[in-house]
Design an enzyme around this catalytic site. Structure first.
Site, PDB file in Angstrom:
ATOM      1  N   SER A 170      46.793  42.076  34.821  1.00  0.00           N
ATOM      2  CA  SER A 170      45.479  42.701  34.978  1.00  0.00           C
ATOM      3  C   SER A 170      45.390  43.391  36.330  1.00  0.00           C
ATOM      4  O   SER A 170      45.982  42.920  37.315  1.00  0.00           O
ATOM      5  CB  SER A 170      44.427  41.602  34.895  1.00  0.00           C
ATOM      6  OG  SER A 170      43.203  42.054  35.384  1.00  0.00           O
TER       7      SER A 170
ATOM      8  N   ARG B 118      34.565  52.133  36.852  1.00  0.00           N
ATOM      9  CA  ARG B 118      35.775  51.476  36.358  1.00  0.00           C
ATOM     10  C   ARG B 118      36.596  52.456  35.531  1.00  0.00           C
ATOM     11  O   ARG B 118      36.084  53.441  34.992  1.00  0.00           O
ATOM     12  CB  ARG B 118      35.421  50.297  35.425  1.00  0.00           C
ATOM     13  CG  ARG B 118      34.673  49.163  36.090  1.00  0.00           C
ATOM     14  CD  ARG B 118      35.559  48.378  37.052  1.00  0.00           C
ATOM     15  NE  ARG B 118      34.845  47.265  37.665  1.00  0.00           N
ATOM     16  CZ  ARG B 118      34.099  47.365  38.774  1.00  0.00           C
ATOM     17  NH1 ARG B 118      33.973  48.521  39.399  1.00  0.00           N
ATOM     18  NH2 ARG B 118      33.496  46.291  39.270  1.00  0.00           N
TER      19      ARG B 118
ATOM     20  N   PRO C 191      27.714  39.025  42.073  1.00  0.00           N
ATOM     21  CA  PRO C 191      28.623  38.596  43.143  1.00  0.00           C
ATOM     22  C   PRO C 191      30.087  38.792  42.728  1.00  0.00           C
ATOM     23  O   PRO C 191      30.461  38.486  41.600  1.00  0.00           O
ATOM     24  CB  PRO C 191      28.306  37.107  43.321  1.00  0.00           C
ATOM     25  CG  PRO C 191      26.959  36.910  42.718  1.00  0.00           C
ATOM     26  CD  PRO C 191      26.795  37.949  41.649  1.00  0.00           C
ATOM     27  N   GLY C 192      30.881  39.297  43.646  1.00  0.00           N
ATOM     28  CA  GLY C 192      32.315  39.459  43.376  1.00  0.00           C
ATOM     29  C   GLY C 192      32.686  40.809  42.784  1.00  0.00           C
ATOM     30  O   GLY C 192      33.865  41.137  42.679  1.00  0.00           O
TER      31      GLY C 192
ATOM     32  N   PHE D  18      50.196  37.415  25.385  1.00  0.00           N
ATOM     33  CA  PHE D  18      48.769  37.611  25.681  1.00  0.00           C
ATOM     34  C   PHE D  18      48.020  36.290  25.866  1.00  0.00           C
ATOM     35  O   PHE D  18      46.974  36.284  26.504  1.00  0.00           O
ATOM     36  CB  PHE D  18      48.068  38.332  24.512  1.00  0.00           C
ATOM     37  CG  PHE D  18      48.521  39.730  24.260  1.00  0.00           C
ATOM     38  CD1 PHE D  18      48.100  40.770  25.075  1.00  0.00           C
ATOM     39  CD2 PHE D  18      49.366  40.025  23.198  1.00  0.00           C
ATOM     40  CE1 PHE D  18      48.510  42.069  24.830  1.00  0.00           C
ATOM     41  CE2 PHE D  18      49.779  41.318  22.948  1.00  0.00           C
ATOM     42  CZ  PHE D  18      49.352  42.351  23.765  1.00  0.00           C
TER      43      PHE D  18
ATOM     44  N   ILE E 123      43.287  42.346  22.415  1.00  0.00           N
ATOM     45  CA  ILE E 123      44.393  43.293  22.666  1.00  0.00           C
ATOM     46  C   ILE E 123      45.598  42.946  21.782  1.00  0.00           C
ATOM     47  O   ILE E 123      46.275  43.827  21.258  1.00  0.00           O
ATOM     48  CB  ILE E 123      44.781  43.326  24.161  1.00  0.00           C
ATOM     49  CG1 ILE E 123      43.527  43.597  25.018  1.00  0.00           C
ATOM     50  CG2 ILE E 123      45.845  44.395  24.435  1.00  0.00           C
ATOM     51  CD1 ILE E 123      43.743  43.462  26.509  1.00  0.00           C
TER      52      ILE E 123
ATOM     53  N   TYR F 152      40.940  33.370  37.667  1.00  0.00           N
ATOM     54  CA  TYR F 152      41.567  34.092  36.559  1.00  0.00           C
ATOM     55  C   TYR F 152      42.633  35.060  37.099  1.00  0.00           C
ATOM     56  O   TYR F 152      43.788  35.059  36.660  1.00  0.00           O
ATOM     57  CB  TYR F 152      40.507  34.852  35.751  1.00  0.00           C
ATOM     58  CG  TYR F 152      41.101  35.941  34.888  1.00  0.00           C
ATOM     59  CD1 TYR F 152      41.811  35.624  33.738  1.00  0.00           C
ATOM     60  CD2 TYR F 152      40.985  37.290  35.254  1.00  0.00           C
ATOM     61  CE1 TYR F 152      42.389  36.616  32.970  1.00  0.00           C
ATOM     62  CE2 TYR F 152      41.551  38.288  34.493  1.00  0.00           C
ATOM     63  CZ  TYR F 152      42.259  37.944  33.356  1.00  0.00           C
ATOM     64  OH  TYR F 152      42.839  38.940  32.614  1.00  0.00           O
TER      65      TYR F 152
ATOM     66  N   LYS G  65      47.011  35.256  36.890  1.00  0.00           N
ATOM     67  CA  LYS G  65      47.849  36.415  36.520  1.00  0.00           C
ATOM     68  C   LYS G  65      48.864  36.693  37.640  1.00  0.00           C
ATOM     69  O   LYS G  65      50.036  36.977  37.396  1.00  0.00           O
ATOM     70  CB  LYS G  65      46.977  37.655  36.271  1.00  0.00           C
ATOM     71  CG  LYS G  65      46.073  37.527  35.040  1.00  0.00           C
ATOM     72  CD  LYS G  65      46.883  37.538  33.744  1.00  0.00           C
ATOM     73  CE  LYS G  65      46.047  37.350  32.499  1.00  0.00           C
ATOM     74  NZ  LYS G  65      46.814  37.208  31.274  1.00  0.00           N
TER      75      LYS G  65
ATOM     76  N   THR H 253      43.086  43.069  38.118  1.00  0.00           N
ATOM     77  CA  THR H 253      42.446  42.062  38.984  1.00  0.00           C
ATOM     78  C   THR H 253      43.417  41.539  40.041  1.00  0.00           C
ATOM     79  O   THR H 253      42.986  41.056  41.083  1.00  0.00           O
ATOM     80  CB  THR H 253      41.990  40.845  38.130  1.00  0.00           C
ATOM     81  OG1 THR H 253      41.480  41.333  36.916  1.00  0.00           O
ATOM     82  CG2 THR H 253      40.957  40.008  38.817  1.00  0.00           C
TER      83      THR H 253
END
Ligand code: UDP
Length: 333
Positions: free
Chosen positions: A124, A230, A292-293, A80, A12, A148, A152, A126
């Protein structure tokens, strides 16, 4: 205006560097090449026909960062530089907490020292964790569920505290959905390092016959075809969002979180089919167990970005799959 881009050789970061240079900004890039290569720096120059300073520097070294700020008159930062592999973050959480969080604290400390108080932070979607409904707005609760995502989230909290303590700071927190695609030149893009975890690099390597087939992780989700949905966003659109975010914070103290997504969800099978159709290439796949997840479905409500930044994603799924393939087709593995 001179803007420092940390991680500017990455996926990015390199696209954002191109957009900034093409809009007349001066840039400085720091990158340690831990997940990128010097070739990206050369290709940013080739695409834009412009030059800029580059420092091979790990943001965990405060001395190295201070040296950059003392040589360059940095007025704003787009940050980033971070590790980003979700699976690895579950196996090696300390590596993620240490690099992502300490690196950011160093950066903020040095920025403060040099009176540079403008930052656009690469967050993110997330951070939201599992949404109760879609589309997701910025005021949804934040419940990251892997290390992760937690890095963030913690950095977002640090930035909010920083602004509370000193409201001269201009802070834009950008929550990305699923970036895919590449620059139309085919010169920069997401180059997989080993076996990819994310879907688009995996599809590209299957299409290039470097991997045998794609595993579609589950077709029993409560979605229109049973596969995960997504909000895929073209990396060039995403890069442009950073310019708008810089303008947004340029002349005021603010700390604001903004989703960057399209508002439109695609399933795994829709993405695979679009890739095959547009590029006229086969992508063999097999349906396997859920990963998973993984969540069934999430996509952004991007209306805040349009309202406060005047930014809206413009490129569709065809552009995304076409440019991803153009970049990977040019690469040697
Ligand atoms: N996915 C898949 N096969 C893969 C990689 C991903 O079916 O080899 C699916 C995954 O289950 C999810 C979507 O593709 O529904 C996007 O996954 P990715 O890892 O790219 O991003 P995430 O949304 O997990 O951050």
């Amino acid at each position: 205006m001179k803007v420092l881009i940390t991680g500017g050789a990455g996926y990015i970061g390199s696209h954002t560097a191109v957009e900034l240079l093409e809009s007349g900004y001066d840039i400085v890039i720091v990158d340690d090449f831990s997940n990128s290569s010097p070739e990206a720096i050369e290709n940013i120059k080739k695409i834009t026909n412009k030059d800029f300073s580059f420092y091979k520097c790990d943001i965990n070294s405060k001395d190295a960062l201070s040296a950059v700020f003392s040589h360059e008159k940095i007025e704003a930062v787009i940050h980033f530089a971070a590790y980003k592999a979700v699976g690895e973050s579950c196996r090696l959480p300390i590596k993620y907490y240490s690099n992502n969080i300490s690196g950011t604290i160093n950066l903020l400390d040095v920025m403060n020292e040099y009176g540079c108080k403008k930052i656009v932070f690469s967050s993110s979607a997330t951070v939201y964790g599992e949404p109760e409904e879609n589309p997701m707005t910025e005021d949804f609760p934040l419940h990251p569920f892997n290390p992760y995502g937690t890095t963030k989230y913690i950095i977002e909290e640090i930035l909010r505290d920083l602004y509370r303590a000193d409201n001269e700071w201009g802070i834009s927190i950008l929550r990305y959905f699923n970036p895919i695609g590449a620059h139309h030149s085919g010169l920069i893009g997401e180059r997989p390092n080993g076996i990819p975890n994310n879907i688009m690099p995996y599809i590209c390597l299957v299409a290039k016959k470097k991997l045998e087939k794609l595993s579609v992780f589950g077709n029993d989700y409560p979605t229109r075809d049973g596969t995960g949905v997504r909000d895929y966003i073209h990396v060039v659109d995403l890069a442009k969002g950073h310019l708008k975010a810089l303008e947004y914070i340029a002349d005021k103290g603010i700390c604001d979180s903004i989703n960057l997504g399209t508002g439109c969800g695609y399933s795994v099978l829709e993405l695979v089919n679009a890739f095959s159709r547009v590029n006229n290439v086969e992508v063999p796949y097999v349906i396997t167990e859920r990963r998973p997840g993984d969540l069934a479905e999430y996509y952004a409500d991007p209306s805040k970005a349009e309202k406060v930044l005047g930014w809206k994603a413009e490129l569709g799924i065809e552009d995304m799959v076409k440019s991803s393939w153009k970049f990977i087709s040019n690469q040697q593995f």
